[in-house]
Design a protein around this motif. Structure first.
Motif, PDB file in Angstrom:
ATOM      1  N   ASP A 234       0.805  -1.176  -0.122  1.00  0.00           N
ATOM      2  CA  ASP A 234      -0.097  -0.109  -0.018  1.00  0.00           C
ATOM      3  C   ASP A 234       0.855   1.385  -0.047  1.00  0.00           C
ATOM      4  O   ASP A 234       2.141   1.186  -0.096  1.00  0.00           O
ATOM      5  N   ASP A 235       0.384   2.354   0.321  1.00  0.00           N
ATOM      6  CA  ASP A 235       1.026   3.775  -0.237  1.00  0.00           C
ATOM      7  C   ASP A 235       2.132   3.895   0.882  1.00  0.00           C
ATOM      8  O   ASP A 235       3.166   4.243   0.802  1.00  0.00           O
ATOM      9  N   LEU A 236       1.528   3.534   2.165  1.00  0.00           N
ATOM     10  CA  LEU A 236       2.635   3.674   3.516  1.00  0.00           C
ATOM     11  C   LEU A 236       3.674   2.670   3.292  1.00  0.00           C
ATOM     12  O   LEU A 236       4.941   3.075   3.404  1.00  0.00           O
ATOM     13  N   GLY A 237       3.253   1.535   2.866  1.00  0.00           N
ATOM     14  CA  GLY A 237       4.283   0.506   2.736  1.00  0.00           C
ATOM     15  C   GLY A 237       5.312   0.933   1.432  1.00  0.00           C
ATOM     16  O   GLY A 237       6.632   0.474   1.700  1.00  0.00           O
ATOM     17  N   ARG A 238       5.001   1.624   0.409  1.00  0.00           N
ATOM     18  CA  ARG A 238       5.772   1.702  -0.581  1.00  0.00           C
ATOM     19  C   ARG A 238       6.869   3.095  -0.136  1.00  0.00           C
ATOM     20  O   ARG A 238       8.161   2.950  -0.227  1.00  0.00           O
ATOM     21  N   ARG A 239       6.099   4.007   0.844  1.00  0.00           N
ATOM     22  CA  ARG A 239       6.984   5.175   1.307  1.00  0.00           C
ATOM     23  C   ARG A 239       8.143   4.476   2.396  1.00  0.00           C
ATOM     24  O   ARG A 239       9.154   4.926   2.143  1.00  0.00           O
ATOM     25  N   GLU A 240       7.782   3.671   3.288  1.00  0.00           N
ATOM     26  CA  GLU A 240       8.848   2.828   4.121  1.00  0.00           C
ATOM     27  C   GLU A 240       9.771   2.268   3.009  1.00  0.00           C
ATOM     28  O   GLU A 240      10.958   2.250   3.566  1.00  0.00           O
ATOM     29  N   ALA A 241       9.470   1.477   2.008  1.00  0.00           N
ATOM     30  CA  ALA A 241      10.436   0.861   1.505  1.00  0.00           C
ATOM     31  C   ALA A 241      11.323   1.795   0.801  1.00  0.00           C
ATOM     32  O   ALA A 241      12.678   1.480   0.622  1.00  0.00           O
ATOM     33  N   ALA A 242      10.956   2.823   0.165  1.00  0.00           N
ATOM     34  CA  ALA A 242      11.512   3.873  -0.452  1.00  0.00           C
ATOM     35  C   ALA A 242      12.630   4.430   0.443  1.00  0.00           C
ATOM     36  O   ALA A 242      13.957   4.830   0.151  1.00  0.00           O
ATOM     37  N   SER A 243      12.104   4.619   1.775  1.00  0.00           N
ATOM     38  CA  SER A 243      13.031   5.246   2.747  1.00  0.00           C
ATOM     39  C   SER A 243      14.290   4.108   3.089  1.00  0.00           C
ATOM     40  O   SER A 243      15.558   4.791   3.206  1.00  0.00           O
ATOM     41  N   MET A 244      13.854   2.914   3.156  1.00  0.00           N
ATOM     42  CA  MET A 244      14.943   1.905   3.537  1.00  0.00           C
ATOM     43  C   MET A 244      15.851   1.786   2.159  1.00  0.00           C
ATOM     44  O   MET A 244      17.025   1.471   2.503  1.00  0.00           O
ATOM     45  N   PHE A 245      15.279   1.909   0.992  1.00  0.00           N
ATOM     46  CA  PHE A 245      16.207   1.761  -0.115  1.00  0.00           C
ATOM     47  C   PHE A 245      17.056   2.999  -0.146  1.00  0.00           C
ATOM     48  O   PHE A 245      18.520   2.819  -0.586  1.00  0.00           O
ATOM     49  N   TYR A 246      16.677   4.065   0.369  1.00  0.00           N
ATOM     50  CA  TYR A 246      17.578   5.249   0.254  1.00  0.00           C
ATOM     51  C   TYR A 246      18.829   4.949   1.212  1.00  0.00           C
ATOM     52  O   TYR A 246      19.796   5.155   0.998  1.00  0.00           O
ATOM     53  N   PHE A 254      21.544   4.297  -7.569  1.00  0.00           N
ATOM     54  CA  PHE A 254      20.389   4.230  -8.214  1.00  0.00           C
ATOM     55  C   PHE A 254      19.266   2.923  -8.004  1.00  0.00           C
ATOM     56  O   PHE A 254      19.568   2.025  -7.384  1.00  0.00           O
ATOM     57  N   VAL A 255      18.105   3.239  -8.084  1.00  0.00           N
ATOM     58  CA  VAL A 255      17.049   2.362  -7.903  1.00  0.00           C
ATOM     59  C   VAL A 255      16.465   2.236  -9.279  1.00  0.00           C
ATOM     60  O   VAL A 255      16.063   3.280  -9.976  1.00  0.00           O
ATOM     61  N   CYS A 256      16.097   1.012  -9.613  1.00  0.00           N
ATOM     62  CA  CYS A 256      15.378   0.460 -10.728  1.00  0.00           C
ATOM     63  C   CYS A 256      14.243  -0.217 -10.654  1.00  0.00           C
ATOM     64  O   CYS A 256      13.736  -1.027  -9.634  1.00  0.00           O
ATOM     65  N   LEU A 257      12.924   0.650 -10.821  1.00  0.00           N
ATOM     66  CA  LEU A 257      11.605   0.195 -10.467  1.00  0.00           C
ATOM     67  C   LEU A 257      10.919  -0.578 -11.786  1.00  0.00           C
ATOM     68  O   LEU A 257      11.479  -0.551 -12.764  1.00  0.00           O
ATOM     69  N   GLY A 258       9.853  -1.088 -11.546  1.00  0.00           N
ATOM     70  CA  GLY A 258       9.182  -1.793 -12.727  1.00  0.00           C
ATOM     71  C   GLY A 258       8.633  -0.793 -13.745  1.00  0.00           C
ATOM     72  O   GLY A 258       8.372   0.365 -13.197  1.00  0.00           O
ATOM     73  N   HIS A 259       8.241  -0.970 -14.664  1.00  0.00           N
ATOM     74  CA  HIS A 259       7.694  -0.088 -15.978  1.00  0.00           C
ATOM     75  C   HIS A 259       6.470   0.773 -15.556  1.00  0.00           C
ATOM     76  O   HIS A 259       6.122   1.590 -15.763  1.00  0.00           O
ATOM     77  N   SER A 260       5.758  -0.068 -14.877  1.00  0.00           N
ATOM     78  CA  SER A 260       4.449   0.456 -14.042  1.00  0.00           C
ATOM     79  C   SER A 260       4.529   1.324 -12.984  1.00  0.00           C
ATOM     80  O   SER A 260       3.630   1.851 -12.245  1.00  0.00           O
ATOM     81  N   GLU A 261       5.608   1.325 -12.180  1.00  0.00           N
ATOM     82  CA  GLU A 261       5.995   2.058 -10.902  1.00  0.00           C
ATOM     83  C   GLU A 261       6.605   3.405 -11.151  1.00  0.00           C
ATOM     84  O   GLU A 261       7.378   3.436 -12.161  1.00  0.00           O
ATOM     85  N   SER A 262       6.501   4.380 -10.267  1.00  0.00           N
ATOM     86  CA  SER A 262       7.207   5.664 -10.317  1.00  0.00           C
ATOM     87  C   SER A 262       7.482   5.949  -8.902  1.00  0.00           C
ATOM     88  O   SER A 262       6.621   5.947  -7.857  1.00  0.00           O
ATOM     89  N   MET A 263       8.889   6.235  -8.664  1.00  0.00           N
ATOM     90  CA  MET A 263       9.312   6.609  -7.336  1.00  0.00           C
ATOM     91  C   MET A 263       8.823   7.878  -6.867  1.00  0.00           C
ATOM     92  O   MET A 263       8.534   8.331  -5.753  1.00  0.00           O
ATOM     93  N   SER A 264       8.459   8.726  -8.030  1.00  0.00           N
ATOM     94  CA  SER A 264       8.149  10.039  -7.796  1.00  0.00           C
ATOM     95  C   SER A 264       6.529  10.241  -7.172  1.00  0.00           C
ATOM     96  O   SER A 264       6.348  11.007  -6.346  1.00  0.00           O
ATOM     97  N   ARG A 265       5.892   9.171  -7.294  1.00  0.00           N
ATOM     98  CA  ARG A 265       4.650   8.897  -6.578  1.00  0.00           C
ATOM     99  C   ARG A 265       4.762   8.209  -4.917  1.00  0.00           C
ATOM    100  O   ARG A 265       3.712   8.196  -4.382  1.00  0.00           O
ATOM    101  N   MET A 266       5.858   7.733  -4.930  1.00  0.00           N
ATOM    102  CA  MET A 266       6.357   7.123  -3.477  1.00  0.00           C
ATOM    103  C   MET A 266       6.992   7.930  -2.493  1.00  0.00           C
ATOM    104  O   MET A 266       6.607   8.027  -1.364  1.00  0.00           O
ATOM    105  N   SER A 267       7.930   8.722  -3.074  1.00  0.00           N
ATOM    106  CA  SER A 267       8.989   9.489  -2.076  1.00  0.00           C
ATOM    107  C   SER A 267       9.477  10.463  -3.057  1.00  0.00           C
ATOM    108  O   SER A 267       9.732  10.369  -4.183  1.00  0.00           O
ATOM    109  N   SER A 268       9.878  11.719  -2.143  1.00  0.00           N
ATOM    110  CA  SER A 268      10.571  12.779  -2.835  1.00  0.00           C
ATOM    111  C   SER A 268      12.213  12.547  -2.527  1.00  0.00           C
ATOM    112  O   SER A 268      12.860  13.592  -2.730  1.00  0.00           O
TER     113      SER A 268
END
Length: 286
Positions: A234-246, A254-268
Motif C-alpha cells: 500500500d502507499d505507506l508500505g511503498r514510502r517505508e520501502a523507499a526510505s529503506m532503499f535510500y 540508483f533504484v530501478c523500478l518496474g515499468h508501471s511504477e514511479s518513485m516520484s509517486r512514492m517518495s521525494s
C-alpha cells in the motif's frame, strides 16, 4: 472469531477475520491485499489451516503471531507471493545499467574497488542471473572492479530454486541461443541449469523488506533492482520501502523500478534520471 466455515458472505473468512488477517500480514511483510484479492487469500489461508489442523481462524492467527520459529508464517508467505519472471525481462533497464548507470557509479573510483548490486524480490533468480550475464557480456569495465551481486526474496521456496538455478524453456524464452549454450548446461529435453560459477557468484538471502532490522544489514549498495514488487504494497508500505532503499544506497546510487511504477509517486528522496534507455531514480550526493 469464527470458524472458517462460519462465514458471513458464503466465501472464506468473515469480513472481520479477513480484515484482521490483512492488517497482520501488512504489518509483518508489507504485502497489502484488498477486497479484490479475497478469494486468493481465502484459499491459501484455508490450505494452511488444514495443513496445521487449526480448529478456527483465531487459533491460526495466534500461531502466526506467536510461533517462536516463525515457520508457519514463512510457509504462508511462500503461498501468498506470486513469482512471475523470466530472463532478460524489461531488458531496457539492463541496457541502461551497462550503457550509462554503472559508468557513472564508478566514476572516480579506484580500480579494484567494489560495485554492489542488489536484486530485491528476486523470485527464482532470473533477474540476478540476467544482471550477471549482462555485465559479463556487455560492460567493458567488468574486470576493473570487484562486483558483488546480492539477491533476496521473502519466499524461502523460490530462493532454494534460485540457488539451484534450473530453468525450463519458458524462463529462457528471451535469451539468445548462444547465451544459453554459453552459460547453461542442458539437463534434459525440458530443463537447463545455469553454470556453477554464476550460481556461486550471487549471494542469495531471505529478506523481508518490511523489517527494518533485516534491511539494516544492506548498506553501500550502488544499484538496487526492485521491479514489480512494490505494486503489492500500500502507499505507506511503498514510502517505508523507499526510505529503506535510500538508506541502503551509496550516495549517487540508483533504484530501478518496474515499468508501471514511479518513485516520484512514492517518495521525494530520489532524483529521477532520464537516460536514453530508461528512467532510474538516484540518491543525491548529499
Amino acid at each position: 472469531m469464527t470458524r472458517l466455515s462460519d462465514k458471513d458472505d458464503g466465501e472464506g473468512l468473515s469480513a472481520a477475520d479477513y480484515d484482521a488477517f490483512c492488517r497482520f500480514l501488512r504489518e509483518r511483510t508489507g504485502l497489502s491485499f484488498t477486497e479484490a484479492k479475497r478469494y486468493f487469500v481465502d484459499r491459501r489461508v484455508a490450505e494452511r489451516m488444514a495443513a496445521v489442523g487449526a480448529p478456527d481462524f483465531r487459533h491460526y492467527l495466534n500461531l502466526l503471531r506467536f510461533q517462536a520459529s516463525g515457520e508457519e508464517l514463512q510457509l504462508l508467505v511462500n503461498r501468498m507471493t506470486v513469482n512471475e519472471t523470466y530472463f532478460f525481462r524489461e531488458m531496457y533497464q539492463l541496457d541502461c545499467l551497462v550503457n550509462a548507470a554503472l559508468d557513472e557509479v564508478v566514476r572516480g573510483r579506484e580500480l579494484g574497488s567494489r560495485v554492489r548490486i542488489w536484486s530485491v524480490g528476486c523470485a527464482t533468480g532470473e533477474e540476478p542471473y540476467s544482471i550477471a550475464i549482462t555485465l559479463l557480456e556487455r560492460w567493458s569495465r567488468v574486470d576493473d572492479f570487484e562486483i558483488e551481486l546480492h539477491a533476496s526474496d521473502i519466499d524461502s521456496h523460490v530462493l532454494a530454486r534460485a540457488r539451484e538455478g534450473i530453468y525450463e524453456e519458458r524462463s529462457l524464452q528471451a535469451l539468445p541461443r548462444h547465451l544459453i549454450a554459453k552459460y547453461f548446461t542442458r539437463l534434459d529435453d525440458q530443463r537447463w541449469q545455469i553454470m556453477e560459477e554464476l550460481r556461486e557468484s550471487i549471494d542469495f538471502s531471505l529478506v523481508n523488506i518490511a523489517d527494518p532490522q533485516q534491511m539494516a544489514a544492506f548498506r553501500g549498495m550502488d544499484v538496487i533492482f526492485c521491479r514489480n514488487l512494490l505494486i503489492y504494497f500500500d502507499d505507506l508500505g511503498r514510502r517505508e520501502a523507499a526510505s529503506m532503499f535510500y538508506d541502503a544506497l551509496s550516495p549517487c546510487g540508483f533504484v530501478c523500478l518496474g515499468h508501471s511504477e514511479s518513485m516520484s509517486r512514492m517518495s521525494s528522496l530520489f532524483v529521477p534520471r532520464r537516460f536514453p534507455d530508461a528512467i532510474l531514480y538516484q540518491k543525491p550526493q548529499s
